[in-house]
Scaffold this motif. Structure first.
Motif, PDB file in Angstrom:
ATOM      1  N   ARG A   1      45.117 -70.656 -22.299  1.00  0.00           N
ATOM      2  CA  ARG A   1      46.538 -71.489 -22.350  1.00  0.00           C
ATOM      3  C   ARG A   1      47.123 -72.369 -24.068  1.00  0.00           C
ATOM      4  O   ARG A   1      46.368 -73.893 -23.120  1.00  0.00           O
ATOM      5  CB  ARG A   1      47.319 -71.716 -21.252  1.00  0.00           C
ATOM      6  CG  ARG A   1      48.542 -71.563 -21.570  1.00  0.00           C
ATOM      7  CD  ARG A   1      49.659 -72.821 -20.384  1.00  0.00           C
ATOM      8  NE  ARG A   1      49.304 -73.259 -20.419  1.00  0.00           N
ATOM      9  CZ  ARG A   1      49.537 -74.858 -20.304  1.00  0.00           C
ATOM     10  NH1 ARG A   1      49.631 -74.413 -18.371  1.00  0.00           N
ATOM     11  NH2 ARG A   1      49.796 -75.842 -19.879  1.00  0.00           N
ATOM     12  N   ILE A   2      47.355 -72.036 -24.758  1.00  0.00           N
ATOM     13  CA  ILE A   2      47.842 -73.089 -25.833  1.00  0.00           C
ATOM     14  C   ILE A   2      49.033 -73.219 -25.701  1.00  0.00           C
ATOM     15  O   ILE A   2      50.382 -72.486 -25.967  1.00  0.00           O
ATOM     16  CB  ILE A   2      47.361 -72.393 -27.728  1.00  0.00           C
ATOM     17  CG1 ILE A   2      45.592 -71.276 -27.185  1.00  0.00           C
ATOM     18  CG2 ILE A   2      47.422 -72.880 -28.411  1.00  0.00           C
ATOM     19  CD1 ILE A   2      45.647 -70.497 -28.372  1.00  0.00           C
ATOM     20  N   ASP A   3      48.269 -74.513 -26.400  1.00  0.00           N
ATOM     21  CA  ASP A   3      50.648 -75.767 -25.964  1.00  0.00           C
ATOM     22  C   ASP A   3      50.561 -75.871 -27.072  1.00  0.00           C
ATOM     23  O   ASP A   3      51.597 -76.216 -27.873  1.00  0.00           O
ATOM     24  CB  ASP A   3      50.134 -76.793 -24.714  1.00  0.00           C
ATOM     25  CG  ASP A   3      50.132 -76.065 -23.215  1.00  0.00           C
ATOM     26  OD1 ASP A   3      50.507 -75.065 -23.000  1.00  0.00           O
ATOM     27  OD2 ASP A   3      49.883 -76.495 -22.344  1.00  0.00           O
ATOM     28  N   LYS A   4      49.011 -76.364 -27.852  1.00  0.00           N
ATOM     29  CA  LYS A   4      49.843 -77.206 -29.104  1.00  0.00           C
ATOM     30  C   LYS A   4      48.817 -77.501 -30.518  1.00  0.00           C
ATOM     31  O   LYS A   4      47.727 -77.466 -29.115  1.00  0.00           O
ATOM     32  CB  LYS A   4      50.632 -78.750 -29.263  1.00  0.00           C
ATOM     33  CG  LYS A   4      50.362 -79.394 -30.594  1.00  0.00           C
ATOM     34  CD  LYS A   4      50.964 -81.206 -30.001  1.00  0.00           C
ATOM     35  CE  LYS A   4      50.413 -81.761 -29.068  1.00  0.00           C
ATOM     36  NZ  LYS A   4      51.355 -82.862 -29.030  1.00  0.00           N
TER      37      LYS A   4
ATOM     38  N   GLY B   1      45.943 -77.532 -24.491  1.00  0.00           N
ATOM     39  CA  GLY B   1      46.449 -76.476 -23.611  1.00  0.00           C
ATOM     40  C   GLY B   1      45.661 -76.918 -22.145  1.00  0.00           C
ATOM     41  O   GLY B   1      45.393 -78.054 -21.912  1.00  0.00           O
TER      42      GLY B   1
ATOM     43  N   ARG C   1      50.049 -67.059 -27.213  1.00  0.00           N
ATOM     44  CA  ARG C   1      49.611 -68.248 -26.860  1.00  0.00           C
ATOM     45  C   ARG C   1      48.070 -68.700 -26.050  1.00  0.00           C
ATOM     46  O   ARG C   1      47.171 -69.514 -25.528  1.00  0.00           O
ATOM     47  CB  ARG C   1      50.211 -69.101 -26.136  1.00  0.00           C
ATOM     48  CG  ARG C   1      51.677 -69.329 -26.146  1.00  0.00           C
ATOM     49  CD  ARG C   1      52.551 -70.107 -25.387  1.00  0.00           C
ATOM     50  NE  ARG C   1      51.813 -71.575 -25.007  1.00  0.00           N
ATOM     51  CZ  ARG C   1      53.127 -72.376 -23.867  1.00  0.00           C
ATOM     52  NH1 ARG C   1      54.254 -72.093 -23.869  1.00  0.00           N
ATOM     53  NH2 ARG C   1      52.367 -73.328 -23.356  1.00  0.00           N
ATOM     54  N   GLN C   2      47.475 -66.919 -26.020  1.00  0.00           N
ATOM     55  CA  GLN C   2      45.632 -66.963 -24.987  1.00  0.00           C
ATOM     56  C   GLN C   2      45.408 -67.040 -25.876  1.00  0.00           C
ATOM     57  O   GLN C   2      44.017 -67.523 -25.811  1.00  0.00           O
ATOM     58  CB  GLN C   2      46.667 -65.890 -24.873  1.00  0.00           C
ATOM     59  CG  GLN C   2      46.968 -65.839 -23.129  1.00  0.00           C
ATOM     60  CD  GLN C   2      48.302 -65.558 -23.751  1.00  0.00           C
ATOM     61  OE1 GLN C   2      49.180 -64.329 -24.774  1.00  0.00           O
ATOM     62  NE2 GLN C   2      49.765 -65.356 -23.364  1.00  0.00           N
TER      63      GLN C   2
END
Length: 94
Positions: free
Chosen positions: A83-86, A65, A33-34
């Motif tokens: 930080r990738i959330d979606k 994110g 997720r980075q």
């Protein structure tokens, strides 16, 4: 023998350029997720700490994110970290 085709309008010209430089589809690769790498980028539409929106050769990609940073953007290839959330993909007409 070379054959030339007359381009009637701006839409045909844009489509020809996109196919010539990037092909018909984009490609993405995520590392956890980075980090995300996107190939086939045509431009950056929105760039904020919590949202990045990219115009691709086959649509639009939206990444949400926190602490999102554009690390590299060269030759139709983009690397984004944070930080990738979606991730979302949208089709769009040229």
């Amino acid at each position: 023998m070379l054959q030339y085709r007359k381009i009637d309008n701006e839409k045909d010209l844009i489509l020809r350029k996109e196919k010539r430089f990037f092909g018909k589809t984009s490609m993405t690769s995520m590392t956890g997720r980075q980090k995300i790498e996107v190939c086939g980028c045509m431009g950056l539409q929105i760039y904020r700490d919590e949202l990045i929106q990219i115009r691709l050769c086959d649509g639009v990609m939206r990444i949400t994110g926190a602490g999102l940073t554009l690390k590299n953007y060269f030759g139709g290839r983009m690397i984004i970290s944070g930080r990738i959330d979606k991730t979302e993909f949208f089709e769009c007409e040229v």
